[in-house]
Write a protein that holds these residues in place. Structure first.
Motif, PDB file in Angstrom:
ATOM      1  N   LEU A 107       0.835  -1.194   0.000  1.00 12.21           N
ATOM      2  CA  LEU A 107       0.000   0.000   0.000  1.00 12.21           C
ATOM      3  C   LEU A 107       0.873   1.248   0.000  1.00 12.21           C
ATOM      4  O   LEU A 107       1.809   1.356   0.787  1.00 12.21           O
ATOM      5  N   VAL A 115      -4.877  -4.264  -3.510  1.00 11.84           N
ATOM      6  CA  VAL A 115      -6.205  -3.886  -3.027  1.00 11.84           C
ATOM      7  C   VAL A 115      -7.178  -4.955  -3.495  1.00 11.84           C
ATOM      8  O   VAL A 115      -7.334  -5.190  -4.695  1.00 11.84           O
ATOM      9  N   LEU A 157     -11.328   0.951   3.571  1.00  8.89           N
ATOM     10  CA  LEU A 157     -10.490  -0.220   3.320  1.00  8.89           C
ATOM     11  C   LEU A 157      -9.927  -0.728   4.635  1.00  8.89           C
ATOM     12  O   LEU A 157      -9.630   0.062   5.529  1.00  8.89           O
ATOM     13  N   TYR A 204      -6.960  -3.298   6.583  1.00  7.33           N
ATOM     14  CA  TYR A 204      -5.661  -3.953   6.415  1.00  7.33           C
ATOM     15  C   TYR A 204      -5.211  -4.450   7.780  1.00  7.33           C
ATOM     16  O   TYR A 204      -5.862  -4.195   8.796  1.00  7.33           O
ATOM     17  N   ARG A 244      -1.497  -5.358   2.283  1.00  3.19           N
ATOM     18  CA  ARG A 244      -2.528  -5.199   1.267  1.00  3.19           C
ATOM     19  C   ARG A 244      -3.854  -4.958   1.971  1.00  3.19           C
ATOM     20  O   ARG A 244      -4.001  -5.213   3.161  1.00  3.19           O
ATOM     21  N   ALA A 245      -4.818  -4.447   1.229  1.00 10.20           N
ATOM     22  CA  ALA A 245      -6.069  -4.009   1.837  1.00 10.20           C
ATOM     23  C   ALA A 245      -7.264  -4.720   1.217  1.00 10.20           C
ATOM     24  O   ALA A 245      -7.245  -5.106   0.044  1.00 10.20           O
ATOM     25  N   ILE A 305     -11.233  -4.117   0.326  1.00 12.41           N
ATOM     26  CA  ILE A 305     -12.258  -3.078   0.188  1.00 12.41           C
ATOM     27  C   ILE A 305     -13.447  -3.469   1.052  1.00 12.41           C
ATOM     28  O   ILE A 305     -14.124  -4.465   0.778  1.00 12.41           O
ATOM     29  N   TRP A 307     -14.148   2.389  -6.148  1.00 14.63           N
ATOM     30  CA  TRP A 307     -12.821   1.886  -6.505  1.00 14.63           C
ATOM     31  C   TRP A 307     -12.759   1.599  -8.007  1.00 14.63           C
ATOM     32  O   TRP A 307     -11.771   1.924  -8.677  1.00 14.63           O
ATOM     33  N   LEU A 350      -8.080   3.988   5.681  1.00 14.81           N
ATOM     34  CA  LEU A 350      -7.485   2.683   5.982  1.00 14.81           C
ATOM     35  C   LEU A 350      -7.630   2.392   7.467  1.00 14.81           C
ATOM     36  O   LEU A 350      -7.175   3.178   8.298  1.00 14.81           O
TER      37      LEU A 350
END
Length: 450
Positions: A28, A149, A179, A181, A233-234, A236, A243, A268
């Protein structure tokens, strides 16, 4: 390239020119930006200019927000047509131009003003005993092939096109996507240090949620956040259509060097520290009376009447889900409820696509769309036929108003959502509602500011 992990991964490359705290990463990449914010001395109450995300604002709530303050953000995220438009059905461009004009006017009048320094914004929400903190910043946009993502729901072209038109015309990110993470602690330390200082703003919205916002501008703090996110990484949680909007507009502007369209505003949240709530999104089948819906089930499902009121009926649904298998609650909004469960396995095998993981094939949302809506009830997935509502009570009222059928669902666990997303498998759209959602209007990102 090593795909970054939600918890750990390969060390990302560092260095490079650009904004403070921004380096190229394999994970990210969150950059500071000059937030566009309401000036408290130019609006009566900060809470009166905020709104929920665009897709959870029902028509009645929209009118309430518009009348709460002439500068309420809902006028930008769900704009009306231009006042001088005389057409019976004004096109979308008219609405988008109206939003862009309002955004320009409010900046010229000093209602909205840009912060002097680029910042990451620490955002805190407190509601119903739940505390959530995260970072609002400008995230590098990357497609699913990058594995950075992770979407977990499908999208529909029409809502994506609507959001694309609005952002393209206003040249602004009007609301942050949500998002999640799982970090390594560095960003969390920055957040905890920030909340000991004086906030930029404090407000309480009508739902009782307390909101606070802080700016992080120190280069060392920004660098610490960058290092922590570099191998993350995330997922959604909320904002799949927006997005998709970011991705499309990035492609449109790919000829521009260091384009502001390469990034989009997000919130985030590290769910290892601040777990989100996951709720179901319910369906209202406008043109399917409940008598027809029940008759069409035939002998393939078990149908059981359960007593109301709504809370008791939802508890019966939760009890059925604990026993395993698919279960739904049907109502016409008349205080009568039917629990529909135990589908015939042969029916599921014949109607649910077999090319996905077993866990996906048994999701309630999968079975609802593949088996019930497509095969048994033959209800098209269009706004004229299906409404998506986040509150069960609202779905119940809408079914009563339209003479249709409300289909109430039980929420899926976040672990299931993340597990499928990490396999690159998306759920049917509107399968989950993560929250609490960020309030819209506390900070905006103008692409014209960089």
């Amino acid at each position: 390239m090593t795909t970054p992990s939600a918890d750990s991964g390969a060390q990302a490359p560092s260095g490079g020119p650009g904004d403070p705290g921004h380096v190229a990463t394999a994970g990210l990449s969150l950059s500071p930006f000059r937030g566009l914010r309401y000036r408290p001395d130019r609006v009566g109450n900060l809470a009166a200019v905020t709104s929920p995300p665009y897709d959870v604002v029902d028509p009645n709530r929209r009118l309430d927000l518009e009348t709460a303050d002439p500068h309420n953000i809902v006028r930008l995220i769900l704009p009306r047509p231009e006042p001088d438009d005389s057409g019976d059905r004004p096109d979308r461009d008219t609405r988008y131009r109206h939003a862009a004009r309002l955004l320009t006017d409010w900046q010229r009048e000093g209602v909205l003003a840009a912060d002097r320094e680029a910042a990451l914004y620490v955002y805190e929400q407190r509601t119903d005993g739940l505390l959530q903190r995260g970072l609002i910043g400008s995230l590098a946009v990357s497609g699913p092939e990058a594995g950075v993502v992770l979407p977990h729901e499908d999208v529909m072209p029409r809502p994506v096109a609507d959001r694309v038109g609005l952002m393209r015309t206003t040249k602004a990110n009007l609301e942050p996507l949500l998002l999640t993470y799982r970090g390594h602690g560095g960003a969390a330390q920055v957040i905890e240090r920030a909340v000991t200082g004086e906030p930029l703003l404090t407000t309480t919205t009508t739902d009782g949620t307390h909101h606070r916002l802080w700016a992080v501008t120190d280069p060392a703090e920004l660098a610490q956040v960058t290092r922590d996110l570099a191998t993350c990484r995330a997922l959604i949680a909320d904002g799949h259509h927006r997005w998709a909007m970011y991705l499309r507009l990035q492609r449109e502007h790919r000829h521009l060097p260091r384009s502001p369209w390469d990034r989009g505003m997000v919130l985030l949240v590290d769910t290892a520290r601040y777990p989100l709530r996951v709720r179901a999104i319910h369906r209202v089948l406008y043109r399917l009376p409940i008598a027809e819906a029940l008759a069409a089930l035939g002998e393939h499902w078990q149908v059981k009447e359960v007593p109301g009121p709504l809370d008791h009926a939802l508890q019966a649904l939760a009890d059925a889900k604990r026993q395993g298998g698919n279960a739904f609650l049907l109502t016409a909004g008349d205080s009568a409820f039917r629990l529909v469960s135990e589908p015939d396995e042969a029916l599921l095998a014949a109607t649910v696509p077999a090319d996905k993981p077993e866990e996906w094939r048994h999701l309630d949302a999968t079975v609802l769309h593949a088996t019930l809506l497509d095969h048994i009830w033959r209800v098209p997935d269009s706004p004229d036929h299906i409404g998506y509502l986040h509150a069960a009570a609202a779905a119940e009222r809408e079914a009563a108003r339209t003479g249709g059928t409300a289909v109430l669902l039980h929420p899926v666990d976040e672990s299931v959502v993340r597990r499928l997303a990490e396999q690159g498998v998306t759920m049917p759209r509107k399968s989950t509602s993560f929250g609490p959602k960020p309030a819209t209007g506390l900070v905006l990102r103008s692409l014209e500011l960089g």
